[in-house]
Design a protein around this motif. Structure first.
Motif, short mmCIF file in Angstrom:
data_model
loop_
_atom_site.label_atom_id
_atom_site.label_comp_id
_atom_site.label_asym_id
_atom_site.label_seq_id
_atom_site.Cartn_x
_atom_site.Cartn_y
_atom_site.Cartn_z
N ALA A 421 0.84 -1.20 0.00
CA ALA A 421 0.00 0.00 0.00
C ALA A 421 0.87 1.25 0.00
CB ALA A 421 -0.92 0.01 1.22
N ALA A 422 0.37 2.29 -0.64
CA ALA A 422 1.03 3.60 -0.62
C ALA A 422 -0.05 4.66 -0.54
CB ALA A 422 1.88 3.80 -1.88
N VAL A 423 0.15 5.63 0.35
CA VAL A 423 -0.86 6.67 0.58
C VAL A 423 -0.24 8.03 0.31
CG1 VAL A 423 -2.34 7.78 2.31
CG2 VAL A 423 -2.10 5.27 2.27
N VAL A 424 -0.98 8.88 -0.39
CA VAL A 424 -0.54 10.25 -0.66
C VAL A 424 -1.66 11.22 -0.31
CG1 VAL A 424 1.02 9.52 -2.51
CG2 VAL A 424 -1.31 10.25 -3.08
N GLY A 425 -1.26 12.45 0.02
CA GLY A 425 -2.24 13.50 0.25
C GLY A 425 -2.50 14.28 -1.02
N VAL A 426 -3.77 14.61 -1.28
CA VAL A 426 -4.13 15.38 -2.47
C VAL A 426 -5.05 16.53 -2.04
CG1 VAL A 426 -3.91 13.39 -4.00
CG2 VAL A 426 -6.13 13.91 -2.95
N PRO A 427 -5.08 17.61 -2.81
CA PRO A 427 -5.92 18.77 -2.44
C PRO A 427 -7.40 18.39 -2.34
CG PRO A 427 -4.35 19.36 -4.15
CD PRO A 427 -4.29 17.87 -4.02
N ASP A 428 -8.07 19.01 -1.38
CA ASP A 428 -9.51 18.78 -1.19
C ASP A 428 -10.16 20.11 -0.81
OD1 ASP A 428 -11.73 16.60 -0.55
OD2 ASP A 428 -11.82 18.13 1.02
N PRO A 429 -11.26 20.50 -1.50
CA PRO A 429 -11.85 21.82 -1.26
C PRO A 429 -12.43 21.98 0.14
CG PRO A 429 -13.23 20.48 -2.71
CD PRO A 429 -11.94 19.75 -2.57
N ARG A 430 -12.81 20.90 0.77
CA ARG A 430 -13.43 21.00 2.09
C ARG A 430 -12.40 20.86 3.22
NH1 ARG A 430 -18.22 17.07 4.62
NH2 ARG A 430 -18.44 18.22 6.59
N TRP A 431 -11.52 19.86 3.11
CA TRP A 431 -10.62 19.53 4.20
C TRP A 431 -9.20 20.04 4.00
CZ3 TRP A 431 -13.49 18.23 8.04
CH2 TRP A 431 -14.65 17.48 7.83
N GLY A 432 -8.94 20.69 2.89
CA GLY A 432 -7.58 21.13 2.59
C GLY A 432 -6.81 20.05 1.84
N ARG A 484 7.41 5.56 -6.05
CA ARG A 484 7.49 6.96 -6.48
C ARG A 484 6.16 7.66 -6.19
NH1 ARG A 484 11.62 8.73 -9.65
NH2 ARG A 484 13.04 7.17 -10.53
N LYS A 485 6.08 8.27 -5.03
CA LYS A 485 4.82 8.91 -4.65
C LYS A 485 4.53 10.15 -5.49
CE LYS A 485 4.18 7.02 -0.05
NZ LYS A 485 3.83 7.30 1.36
N THR A 486 5.57 10.76 -6.02
CA THR A 486 5.33 11.90 -6.92
C THR A 486 4.53 11.45 -8.14
OG1 THR A 486 7.53 11.50 -7.85
CG2 THR A 486 7.34 13.26 -6.23
N ASP A 487 4.82 10.24 -8.64
CA ASP A 487 4.07 9.72 -9.79
C ASP A 487 2.63 9.43 -9.40
OD1 ASP A 487 6.50 9.88 -10.98
OD2 ASP A 487 6.68 7.77 -11.50
N LEU A 488 2.40 8.96 -8.17
CA LEU A 488 1.04 8.68 -7.73
C LEU A 488 0.25 9.97 -7.57
CD1 LEU A 488 1.66 5.84 -5.10
CD2 LEU A 488 1.01 5.62 -7.51
N ARG A 489 0.89 11.01 -7.04
CA ARG A 489 0.21 12.30 -6.93
C ARG A 489 -0.13 12.85 -8.31
NH1 ARG A 489 4.54 13.14 -3.27
NH2 ARG A 489 3.89 12.81 -1.11
N ALA A 490 0.80 12.70 -9.24
CA ALA A 490 0.57 13.18 -10.61
C ALA A 490 -0.60 12.43 -11.23
CB ALA A 490 1.83 13.00 -11.45
N ARG A 491 -0.74 11.15 -10.89
CA ARG A 491 -1.85 10.36 -11.42
C ARG A 491 -3.18 10.96 -10.97
NH1 ARG A 491 -2.41 4.58 -12.54
NH2 ARG A 491 -4.55 3.90 -12.15
#
Length: 493
Positions: A421-432, A484-491
């Protein structure tokens, strides 16, 4: 540590002579310490005869082979700087990586002859094959034990690029000796030890875990061209290997093989680094007799800094141990020696002097009083054992609360159908920001995303539960096996 250090190949040849240094599995050739020193002298003479002088850089594009270590030790003798290249990178990336380094020569094996030729043309430099060059190296003879500057740049290792453009990390002889002490005393290296070299040589683990420390302690290494689970398990099953180091992805691959139980794991001292080895995997190997010792290090630290003590391997599961002999550790904001959580700061002879021709990046990597900033958050317990909480850059803030993805990943990994498993943070309009979990299913299993989120509700605070789960067939990885979490964020973008 001293300002001058004995020539490593010559000193080892003086002490060990005809003892086995390397067995190249692909060629079947054995190399004694005297053979290695003689060939390194021949290589140093051949390179300098081409007009190469102290400080010049040589690029290298090759799978694992004994001649790589001959070349590495030749560069130490001649004051040249070796630049091992990531053979997984396309030509355009290699050109970008080598541009600031300005090598004068590229050495390559047959597998990468075409790429090396095109790379040499793009940089307007010459290239040669290892086989072509080794003919002239064979004329070398053992020489006297000279002294080399301990802090002279010896080779460059490029950071994995998980956060942007790779930087060239300077490696020195002082760092190598400090690493040999740090790892050698921790895992009790002796001349009787036999290790196996299979991790890529453009990565610090390929050189320093454990091949170079084994060499410096008078032991021998089997060299495989690259990782192959079946070949590696066959070698481990033979009983010849006493020391083994792998990244978590290697242990994961072993666990899925039917041959894993044919290995006498109790007879092998096993280490792991690059990322935390999940608790279920540690326990599964412990049941097979293996005490897998988690550790922590970086390209910038030579790499060994922390390593778990064997006697606490099961009692302190999840810890990377305590700082080893030649490294000091501080946690930012935590009193020295006290339990607490903070960024890990390091100092000692195993720390790089900086990044090649990049003073700005070097300044940013160190505190004003000379401590290396790791960018990792550590949690120290009352016994002095450290647990890696997560990378500072990977932490995200959801609804005002800090979330460390590593904690969420541990909960996901406990699910019986989750392989990784790999977890990344992504922008969210409600929670930041909110979390997105990417998972790999175990062979033959199917993962239902909402079911996995429900699993997390029993184990995590609501703000830590991933807002979304995506099931992938494979992860994008660095050469060290890190995701490569940068690739996952880009996805997600």
């Amino acid at each position: 540590m001293f300002d001058l250090i004995p020539d490593m190949a010559a000193k080892r040849a003086e002490l060990s002579g005809e003892a086995l240094a390397f067995h190249d599995v692909q060629t079947g050739l054995d190399w004694s310490f005297r053979d290695v020193d003689a060939a390194a002298n021949g290589a140093a003479d051949a390179l300098t005869s081409k007009g190469l002088k102290e400080g010049d850089r040589i690029a290298c594009l090759t799978l694992n082979r004994a001649e790589f270590f001959v070349l590495l030790l030749a560069c130490q003798k001649a004051g040249l700087i070796l630049c091992p290249l990531n053979w997984r990178q396309p030509l355009a990336e290699l050109v970008e990586v080598l541009g600031p380094v300005s090598p004068r020569l590229i050495l390559h094996d047959d597998a990468f002859a075409v790429t090396a030729t095109k790379l040499a043309e793009a940089l307007s430099i010459s290239c040669e094959s290892f086989d072509q060059s080794a003919e002239s190296w064979a004329a070398g003879r053992p020489g006297s034990v000279g002294m080399i500057p301990a802090d002279r740049p010896w080779y460059l290792l490029f950071t994995s690029g998980t956060t942007g453009r790779p930087k060239a990390v300077i490696q020195t002889a002082r760092m190598a000796w400090a690493n040999a002490v740090n790892i050698g005393q921790a895992i009790h290296l002796t001349p009787a030890d036999r290790s196996v070299n299979f991790l890529p040589l453009f990565h610090t683990a390929g050189i320093n875990l454990y091949t170079l420390p084994v060499f410096l302690n008078g032991g021998g290494s089997k060299i495989l061209p690259k990782f192959d689970a079946a070949d590696l398990l066959d070698l481990l099953r033979s009983g010849e290997i006493t020391q083994f180091f792998g990244v978590p992805a290697i242990y994961q691959a072993f666990s899925l093989s039917a041959d894993v139980d044919a290995v006498d794991w109790a007879a092998i001292r096993c280490g792991c680094g690059g990322a935390p080895l999940p608790e279920p995997l540690i326990r599964s190997f412990a049941e097979r007799g293996a005490k897998v010792l988690n550790g922590f290090g970086m390209t910038e630290t030579g790499p060994t800094v922390f390593l778990m003590d064997e006697q606490y391997a099961e009692a302190k599961i999840g810890s990377v141990g305590r700082p080893q002999m030649l490294t000091e550790c501080r946690l930012a904001g935590v009193p020295d020696g006290a339990a607490g959580e903070g960024e890990i700061l390091l100092r000692g002879p195993n720390i790089t002097p900086g990044y090649f021709e990049d003073p700005e990046a070097t300044r940013a990597a160190f505190t004003a009083d000379g401590w290396l900033r790791t960018g990792d958050v550590g949690l120290r317990d009352s016994d002095g054992f450290l647990r890696i909480v997560d990378r500072i850059k990977d932490m995200y803030i959801s609804g005002g609360e800090n979330v460390y993805p590593a904690e969420v990943e541990r909960a996901l990994f406990e699910h019986p159908d989750v392989l990784e498993a790999a977890v990344v943070g992504v922008p969210d309009p409600r929670w930041g920001e909110t979390g997105v979990a990417f998972v790999l299913a175990r062979p033959g299993q199917t993962i239902e995303p909402e079911g996995l989120r429900a699993w997390c509700r029993d184990r995590l605070a609501p703000y830590k539960i991933p807002a979304k789960v995506e099931v992938l067939d494979e992860f994008p990885r660095t050469a060290a096996g890190k995701v490569r979490k940068t690739d996952l964020r880009a996805r997600m973008a």
